[in-house]
Design an enzyme around this catalytic site. Structure first.
Site, PDB file in Angstrom:
ATOM      1  N   LYS A  10      -4.681   9.615  -0.098  1.00  0.00           N
ATOM      2  CA  LYS A  10      -3.295   9.159  -0.166  1.00  0.00           C
ATOM      3  C   LYS A  10      -2.326  10.312  -0.478  1.00  0.00           C
ATOM      4  O   LYS A  10      -2.745  11.376  -0.943  1.00  0.00           O
ATOM      5  CB  LYS A  10      -3.203   8.033  -1.198  1.00  0.00           C
ATOM      6  CG  LYS A  10      -4.037   6.797  -0.807  1.00  0.00           C
ATOM      7  CD  LYS A  10      -3.841   5.645  -1.791  1.00  0.00           C
ATOM      8  CE  LYS A  10      -4.603   4.417  -1.351  1.00  0.00           C
ATOM      9  NZ  LYS A  10      -4.337   3.258  -2.251  1.00  0.00           N
ATOM     10  N   TYR A  50      -0.760  -2.351   5.432  1.00  0.00           N
ATOM     11  CA  TYR A  50      -0.972  -3.109   4.188  1.00  0.00           C
ATOM     12  C   TYR A  50      -0.355  -4.517   4.261  1.00  0.00           C
ATOM     13  O   TYR A  50      -0.013  -5.095   3.231  1.00  0.00           O
ATOM     14  CB  TYR A  50      -0.417  -2.328   3.000  1.00  0.00           C
ATOM     15  CG  TYR A  50      -1.359  -1.246   2.485  1.00  0.00           C
ATOM     16  CD1 TYR A  50      -2.540  -1.592   1.817  1.00  0.00           C
ATOM     17  CD2 TYR A  50      -1.096   0.100   2.653  1.00  0.00           C
ATOM     18  CE1 TYR A  50      -3.406  -0.617   1.332  1.00  0.00           C
ATOM     19  CE2 TYR A  50      -1.961   1.082   2.171  1.00  0.00           C
ATOM     20  CZ  TYR A  50      -3.119   0.709   1.515  1.00  0.00           C
ATOM     21  OH  TYR A  50      -3.986   1.669   1.031  1.00  0.00           O
ATOM     22  N   ASN A 113      -3.286   5.975  -6.457  1.00  0.00           N
ATOM     23  CA  ASN A 113      -4.697   6.027  -6.845  1.00  0.00           C
ATOM     24  C   ASN A 113      -5.580   6.821  -5.881  1.00  0.00           C
ATOM     25  O   ASN A 113      -6.768   6.539  -5.753  1.00  0.00           O
ATOM     26  CB  ASN A 113      -5.229   4.610  -7.095  1.00  0.00           C
ATOM     27  CG  ASN A 113      -5.107   3.723  -5.876  1.00  0.00           C
ATOM     28  OD1 ASN A 113      -4.702   4.179  -4.810  1.00  0.00           O
ATOM     29  ND2 ASN A 113      -5.464   2.465  -6.023  1.00  0.00           N
ATOM     30  N   HIS A 116      -8.057   5.423  -0.407  1.00  0.00           N
ATOM     31  CA  HIS A 116      -8.255   4.048   0.067  1.00  0.00           C
ATOM     32  C   HIS A 116      -9.683   3.885   0.562  1.00  0.00           C
ATOM     33  O   HIS A 116     -10.248   4.815   1.130  1.00  0.00           O
ATOM     34  CB  HIS A 116      -7.294   3.757   1.221  1.00  0.00           C
ATOM     35  CG  HIS A 116      -7.660   2.536   2.024  1.00  0.00           C
ATOM     36  ND1 HIS A 116      -7.336   1.265   1.614  1.00  0.00           N
ATOM     37  CD2 HIS A 116      -8.350   2.399   3.180  1.00  0.00           C
ATOM     38  CE1 HIS A 116      -7.816   0.389   2.512  1.00  0.00           C
ATOM     39  NE2 HIS A 116      -8.423   1.054   3.472  1.00  0.00           N
ATOM     40  N   GLU A 127      -9.106  -1.070  10.596  1.00  0.00           N
ATOM     41  CA  GLU A 127      -8.385   0.089  10.058  1.00  0.00           C
ATOM     42  C   GLU A 127      -8.740   1.374  10.815  1.00  0.00           C
ATOM     43  O   GLU A 127      -7.861   2.192  11.105  1.00  0.00           O
ATOM     44  CB  GLU A 127      -8.690   0.220   8.562  1.00  0.00           C
ATOM     45  CG  GLU A 127      -8.087  -0.925   7.757  1.00  0.00           C
ATOM     46  CD  GLU A 127      -8.575  -1.007   6.318  1.00  0.00           C
ATOM     47  OE1 GLU A 127      -8.178  -1.968   5.630  1.00  0.00           O
ATOM     48  OE2 GLU A 127      -9.350  -0.127   5.877  1.00  0.00           O
TER      49      GLU A 127
HETATM   50  P1  ATP Z   1      -7.066   0.205  -1.302  1.00  0.00           P
HETATM   51  O1  ATP Z   1      -6.891  -1.009  -0.423  1.00  0.00           O
HETATM   52  O2  ATP Z   1      -5.944   1.209  -1.155  1.00  0.00           O
HETATM   53  O3  ATP Z   1      -8.418   0.819  -1.149  1.00  0.00           O
HETATM   54  P2  ATP Z   1      -7.791  -1.477  -3.508  1.00  0.00           P
HETATM   55  O4  ATP Z   1      -8.556  -2.249  -2.491  1.00  0.00           O
HETATM   56  O5  ATP Z   1      -8.550  -0.925  -4.671  1.00  0.00           O
HETATM   57  O6  ATP Z   1      -7.009  -0.272  -2.832  1.00  0.00           O
HETATM   58  P3  ATP Z   1      -5.713  -3.435  -3.312  1.00  0.00           P
HETATM   59  O7  ATP Z   1      -5.675  -4.644  -4.172  1.00  0.00           O
HETATM   60  O8  ATP Z   1      -6.154  -3.582  -1.891  1.00  0.00           O
HETATM   61  O9  ATP Z   1      -6.609  -2.347  -4.073  1.00  0.00           O
HETATM   62  O10 ATP Z   1      -4.274  -2.770  -3.366  1.00  0.00           O
HETATM   63  C1  ATP Z   1      -3.855  -1.858  -2.362  1.00  0.00           C
HETATM   64  C2  ATP Z   1      -3.085  -0.729  -3.014  1.00  0.00           C
HETATM   65  O11 ATP Z   1      -1.866  -1.227  -3.545  1.00  0.00           O
HETATM   66  C3  ATP Z   1      -3.770  -0.073  -4.228  1.00  0.00           C
HETATM   67  O12 ATP Z   1      -4.716   0.880  -3.882  1.00  0.00           O
HETATM   68  C4  ATP Z   1      -2.589   0.536  -4.946  1.00  0.00           C
HETATM   69  O13 ATP Z   1      -2.170   1.743  -4.297  1.00  0.00           O
HETATM   70  C5  ATP Z   1      -1.523  -0.530  -4.730  1.00  0.00           C
HETATM   71  N1  ATP Z   1      -1.497  -1.485  -5.847  1.00  0.00           N
HETATM   72  C6  ATP Z   1      -2.409  -2.459  -6.111  1.00  0.00           C
HETATM   73  N2  ATP Z   1      -2.078  -3.156  -7.211  1.00  0.00           N
HETATM   74  C7  ATP Z   1      -0.912  -2.610  -7.650  1.00  0.00           C
HETATM   75  C8  ATP Z   1      -0.033  -2.885  -8.736  1.00  0.00           C
HETATM   76  N3  ATP Z   1      -0.284  -3.865  -9.605  1.00  0.00           N
HETATM   77  N4  ATP Z   1       1.071  -2.122  -8.873  1.00  0.00           N
HETATM   78  C9  ATP Z   1       1.358  -1.128  -7.993  1.00  0.00           C
HETATM   79  N5  ATP Z   1       0.571  -0.816  -6.935  1.00  0.00           N
HETATM   80  C10 ATP Z   1      -0.542  -1.538  -6.767  1.00  0.00           C
HETATM   81 MG    MG Z   2      -7.718  -2.915  -0.657  1.00  0.00          MG
END
Ligand code: ATP
Ligand code: MG
Length: 138
Positions: A10, A50, A113, A116, A127
């Site tokens: 990211k 997303y 974070n 992805h 994706e």
């Molecule tokens: P990713 O899909 O990016 O691998 P993930 O599956 O661990 O991450 P998801 O629940 O799919 O988590 O959320 C997608 C992304 O949205 C997260 O990786 C983070 O960047 C962002 N995100 C998730 N929860 C929050 C939150 N509470 N506040 C801000 N950003 C968030």
């Molecule tokens: Mg996710």
């Protein structure tokens, strides 16, 4: 495609110069790189990618962040790729991520974070197809 997953390094992790170390962690953990590119999502593309999170309160912030700078996108191959890669990246919130995971080492926050990972075989395929044509996979 059950042995493949999709990842993005990211924007904040790329900007901080962590991409090389993250790719090293990925390949050292047994994942083979099938496709790789350095690219940048427009806001519209980040919104589409997303879209499942459209109703979540953090959607606007997430779209801005993912379009804020260049990323690395990759398709990875390994047996049990989706699940094993989710283990390697660690929990969404780095405060909850286990030692030795990519997010524990490199994530700034739950929002920023570092990395992805696809959450299912079906999404890994969708994706990967979003970023790569057939002739970009080896
Ligand atoms: P990713 O899909 O990016 O691998 P993930 O599956 O661990 O991450 P998801 O629940 O799919 O988590 O959320 C997608 C992304 O949205 C997260 O990786 C983070 O960047 C962002 N995100 C998730 N929860 C929050 C939150 N509470 N506040 C801000 N950003 C968030
Ligand atoms: Mg996710």
């Amino acid at each position: 495609m059950t042995n493949r997953t999709f990842t993005m390094i990211k924007p904040e992790a790329v900007a901080a110069g962590h991409a090389g170390k993250i790719i090293d962690m990925i390949t050292s953990s047994g994942f083979k790189v099938i496709a790789l590119k350095y690219t940048r999502l427009s806001r519209e593309e980040a919104g589409t990618f997303y879209e499942v999170h459209k109703e979540r309160p953090f959607y606007g912030e997430l779209v801005e962040y993912m379009a804020s700078g260049p990323i690395y996108a990759a398709i990875l191959e390994k047996s049990n790729a989706v699940e094993d890669f989710r283990k390697l990246i660690g929990a969404t919130d780095p405060a909850q991520a286990e030692e030795g995971t990519i997010r524990k080492r490199f994530a700034e926050s739950k929002a920023k974070n570092a990395c992805h990972g696809s959450d299912s075989n079906e999404n890994a395929e969708i994706e990967g197809n979003f970023f790569f044509s057939g002739r970009e996979r080896f």
